[in-house]
Scaffold this active site. Structure first.
Site, PDB file in Angstrom:
ATOM      1  N   TYR A 157       0.788  -0.865  -0.054  1.00 13.29           N
ATOM      2  CA  TYR A 157      -0.263  -0.104  -0.430  1.00 13.29           C
ATOM      3  C   TYR A 157       0.762   1.427  -0.231  1.00 13.29           C
ATOM      4  O   TYR A 157       0.238   2.270  -0.596  1.00 13.29           O
ATOM      5  CB  TYR A 157      -1.111   0.724   1.192  1.00 13.29           C
ATOM      6  CG  TYR A 157      -2.107   1.554   1.155  1.00 13.29           C
ATOM      7  CD1 TYR A 157      -2.520   1.517   0.273  1.00 13.29           C
ATOM      8  CD2 TYR A 157      -1.179   2.393   2.057  1.00 13.29           C
ATOM      9  CE1 TYR A 157      -3.616   2.754   0.707  1.00 13.29           C
ATOM     10  CE2 TYR A 157      -1.715   3.327   2.402  1.00 13.29           C
ATOM     11  CZ  TYR A 157      -3.226   3.675   1.923  1.00 13.29           C
ATOM     12  OH  TYR A 157      -3.766   5.040   2.042  1.00 13.29           O
ATOM     13  N   LYS A 161       1.433   4.329  -2.826  1.00  9.65           N
ATOM     14  CA  LYS A 161       0.826   5.837  -2.532  1.00  9.65           C
ATOM     15  C   LYS A 161       1.812   6.885  -2.664  1.00  9.65           C
ATOM     16  O   LYS A 161       1.514   8.072  -3.027  1.00  9.65           O
ATOM     17  CB  LYS A 161       0.451   5.626  -0.744  1.00  9.65           C
ATOM     18  CG  LYS A 161      -0.575   4.962  -0.538  1.00  9.65           C
ATOM     19  CD  LYS A 161      -2.193   5.761  -1.200  1.00  9.65           C
ATOM     20  CE  LYS A 161      -3.210   5.174  -1.965  1.00  9.65           C
ATOM     21  NZ  LYS A 161      -3.921   5.694  -2.674  1.00  9.65           N
TER      22      LYS A 161
HETATM   23  P1  NAP Z   1     -13.552   3.282   1.730  1.00  8.13           P
HETATM   24  O1  NAP Z   1     -14.032   4.008   3.213  1.00  8.13           O
HETATM   25  O2  NAP Z   1     -12.515   1.762   2.149  1.00  8.13           O
HETATM   26  O3  NAP Z   1     -13.557   3.229  -0.011  1.00  8.13           O
HETATM   27  C1  NAP Z   1     -13.223   3.097  -0.632  1.00  8.13           C
HETATM   28  C2  NAP Z   1     -14.169   3.667  -1.910  1.00  8.13           C
HETATM   29  O4  NAP Z   1     -13.332   3.025  -3.383  1.00  8.13           O
HETATM   30  C3  NAP Z   1     -15.386   3.053  -2.194  1.00  8.13           C
HETATM   31  O5  NAP Z   1     -16.314   3.819  -2.986  1.00  8.13           O
HETATM   32  C4  NAP Z   1     -14.279   1.923  -3.322  1.00  8.13           C
HETATM   33  O6  NAP Z   1     -16.425   1.537  -3.576  1.00  8.13           O
HETATM   34  C5  NAP Z   1     -13.515   2.165  -4.012  1.00  8.13           C
HETATM   35  N1  NAP Z   1     -13.349   1.102  -4.661  1.00  8.13           N
HETATM   36  C6  NAP Z   1     -12.212   0.286  -4.401  1.00  8.13           C
HETATM   37  N2  NAP Z   1     -11.652  -0.692  -5.424  1.00  8.13           N
HETATM   38  C7  NAP Z   1     -12.377   0.328  -6.451  1.00  8.13           C
HETATM   39  C8  NAP Z   1     -12.117  -0.308  -7.665  1.00  8.13           C
HETATM   40  N3  NAP Z   1     -11.209  -0.955  -8.360  1.00  8.13           N
HETATM   41  N4  NAP Z   1     -12.957   0.805  -8.640  1.00  8.13           N
HETATM   42  C9  NAP Z   1     -13.141   1.908  -8.423  1.00  8.13           C
HETATM   43  N5  NAP Z   1     -13.525   2.241  -7.231  1.00  8.13           N
HETATM   44  C10 NAP Z   1     -13.584   1.362  -6.593  1.00  8.13           C
HETATM   45  O7  NAP Z   1     -11.867   3.750   1.491  1.00  8.13           O
HETATM   46  P2  NAP Z   1     -11.004   5.557   2.138  1.00  8.13           P
HETATM   47  O8  NAP Z   1     -10.945   5.052   3.889  1.00  8.13           O
HETATM   48  O9  NAP Z   1     -12.371   6.801   1.599  1.00  8.13           O
HETATM   49  O10 NAP Z   1      -9.814   5.883   1.365  1.00  8.13           O
HETATM   50  C11 NAP Z   1     -10.339   6.352   0.050  1.00  8.13           C
HETATM   51  C12 NAP Z   1      -8.813   7.025  -0.424  1.00  8.13           C
HETATM   52  O11 NAP Z   1      -8.324   7.279   0.167  1.00  8.13           O
HETATM   53  C13 NAP Z   1      -7.311   5.615  -0.963  1.00  8.13           C
HETATM   54  O12 NAP Z   1      -7.034   5.804  -2.205  1.00  8.13           O
HETATM   55  C14 NAP Z   1      -6.925   5.208   0.274  1.00  8.13           C
HETATM   56  O13 NAP Z   1      -5.614   5.427  -0.078  1.00  8.13           O
HETATM   57  C15 NAP Z   1      -6.776   7.254   0.857  1.00  8.13           C
HETATM   58  N6  NAP Z   1      -6.150   6.898   2.136  1.00  8.13           N
HETATM   59  C16 NAP Z   1      -8.039   6.706   3.131  1.00  8.13           C
HETATM   60  C17 NAP Z   1      -6.894   6.793   4.829  1.00  8.13           C
HETATM   61  C18 NAP Z   1      -8.018   7.048   5.123  1.00  8.13           C
HETATM   62  O14 NAP Z   1      -7.733   7.133   6.560  1.00  8.13           O
HETATM   63  N7  NAP Z   1      -9.004   6.823   5.414  1.00  8.13           N
HETATM   64  C19 NAP Z   1      -5.607   7.836   4.981  1.00  8.13           C
HETATM   65  C20 NAP Z   1      -4.578   7.552   3.398  1.00  8.13           C
HETATM   66  C21 NAP Z   1      -5.227   7.621   2.300  1.00  8.13           C
HETATM   67  P3  NAP Z   1     -16.434  -0.111  -4.599  1.00  8.13           P
HETATM   68  O15 NAP Z   1     -15.369  -1.220  -3.249  1.00  8.13           O
HETATM   69  O16 NAP Z   1     -17.630  -0.456  -4.468  1.00  8.13           O
HETATM   70  O17 NAP Z   1     -15.734  -0.536  -5.319  1.00  8.13           O
END
Ligand code: NAP
Length: 259
Positions: A157, A161
């Site tokens: 991961y 990133k």
């Molecule tokens: P989340 O709540 O798990 O939501 C992930 C989203 O991405 C969902 O809408 C999911 O929908 C979609 N997704 C996953 N795989 C996909 C695919 N192959 N094609 C299309 N859509 C896809 O995750 P999140 O925490 O919001 O994270 C979102 C982004 O922020 C990610 O890139 C993550 O690395 C980054 N991030 C998050 C955090 C944090 O603290 N939450 C911190 C740093 C970075 P489906 O599963 O229905 O496809």
């Protein structure tokens, strides 16, 4: 007050949940036309319904961002629904935890495809739209994990990133030809469905290590993305901003114990 993005066509990948939903909601509140892309349509339709109920404009499209044909279809659907893409928020991502000793090559490839290859695919697919419009904006959701910090179980991961940031340096130079900027938001720990799956102990531990003493809200990332999308940010490209409540600053937990 930033210049209005009213009526701009915005794609938010992973916009059905978490940070993506936050970005979609922030942009819709400013009058943008938002296309939410995700694999699961139930959550995507729910997100669209919530935006429309609040007076915004949104639609959704089933898309696997790791698949070139699926991404091309997303752009075609967006263009026929709302018109050429003005702003791409390449946000979709996954963060399964697996230590190196147990990590299979398939685990590595899966994370790289969804988090890193997808960034390339989505940007590439939007170039004709940006060319048509004579301008464009790309906002990538990276992370502090990888570019700045490490965490056991997230070697793949973190690499994906950090890879996004490597990608955007050269992409920024090439996209300048289309009067398009590309920048990244690097979230710390943001309260999302995905993060909640990691358990209360993880969430409590993280909150304790953040100087602002709380996990971030999805709107915190949406607002940073909105800035990069604005006319006022038009001279910023190939850059990144950390949005983490100060999480990467302390040298030890003790150093923030009594602040
Ligand atoms: P989340 O709540 O798990 O939501 C992930 C989203 O991405 C969902 O809408 C999911 O929908 C979609 N997704 C996953 N795989 C996909 C695919 N192959 N094609 C299309 N859509 C896809 O995750 P999140 O925490 O919001 O994270 C979102 C982004 O922020 C990610 O890139 C993550 O690395 C980054 N991030 C998050 C955090 C944090 O603290 N939450 C911190 C740093 C970075 P489906 O599963 O229905 O496809």
């Amino acid at each position: 007050m930033l210049t209005s993005i009213k009526d701009k066509v915005v794609i938010v990948t992973g916009g059905s949940k978490g940070i993506g939903k936050g970005i979609a909601t922030v942009f819709a509140k400013q009058g943008a036309k938002v296309m939410i892309a995700a694999r699961g349509m139930a959550d995507a339709e729910l997100a669209v319904a919530e935006i429309i109920a609040a007076g915004g404009t949104a639609a959704c499209c089933s898309c696997d961002v790791a698949d070139w044909q699926s991404v091309q279809q997303l752009i075609a659907t967006t263009e026929s629904t709302f018109g050429p893409v003005d702003i791409l928020c390449a946000n979709a991502g996954i963060f399964p935890q697996v230590k190196l000793i147990d990590m299979n090559p398939e685990d590595w490839d899966g994370v790289m495809a969804t988090n890193l290859k997808s960034t390339f695919l989505c940007v590439k697919a939007c170039i004709p739209s940006f060319e048509k419009n004579g301008k464009g904006r790309v906002i990538v959701t990276s992370s502090i994990t990888g570019p700045v910090t490490g965490y056991p179980g997230w070697a793949h991961y973190g690499a994906s990133k950090a890879g996004q940031l490597g990608f955007l340096k050269t992409a920024a130079m090439e996209l300048s030809r289309y009067n398009t900027t590309i920048n990244a938001v690097m979230p710390g720990n943001i309260m999302t469905e995905g993060l909640q799956d990691l358990g209360q102990e993880y969430l409590d531990g993280m909150a304790a290590s953040i100087p602002l003493k709380r996990l971030g809200a999805v709107e915190d990332i949406g607002n940073a993305a909105l800035f990069f999308a604005s006319d006022e940010a038009g001279y910023i490209t190939g850059q990144q901003i950390v949005v983490d409540g100060g999480q990467i600053l302390p040298e030890s937990l003790e150093s923030i114990a009594d602040i």
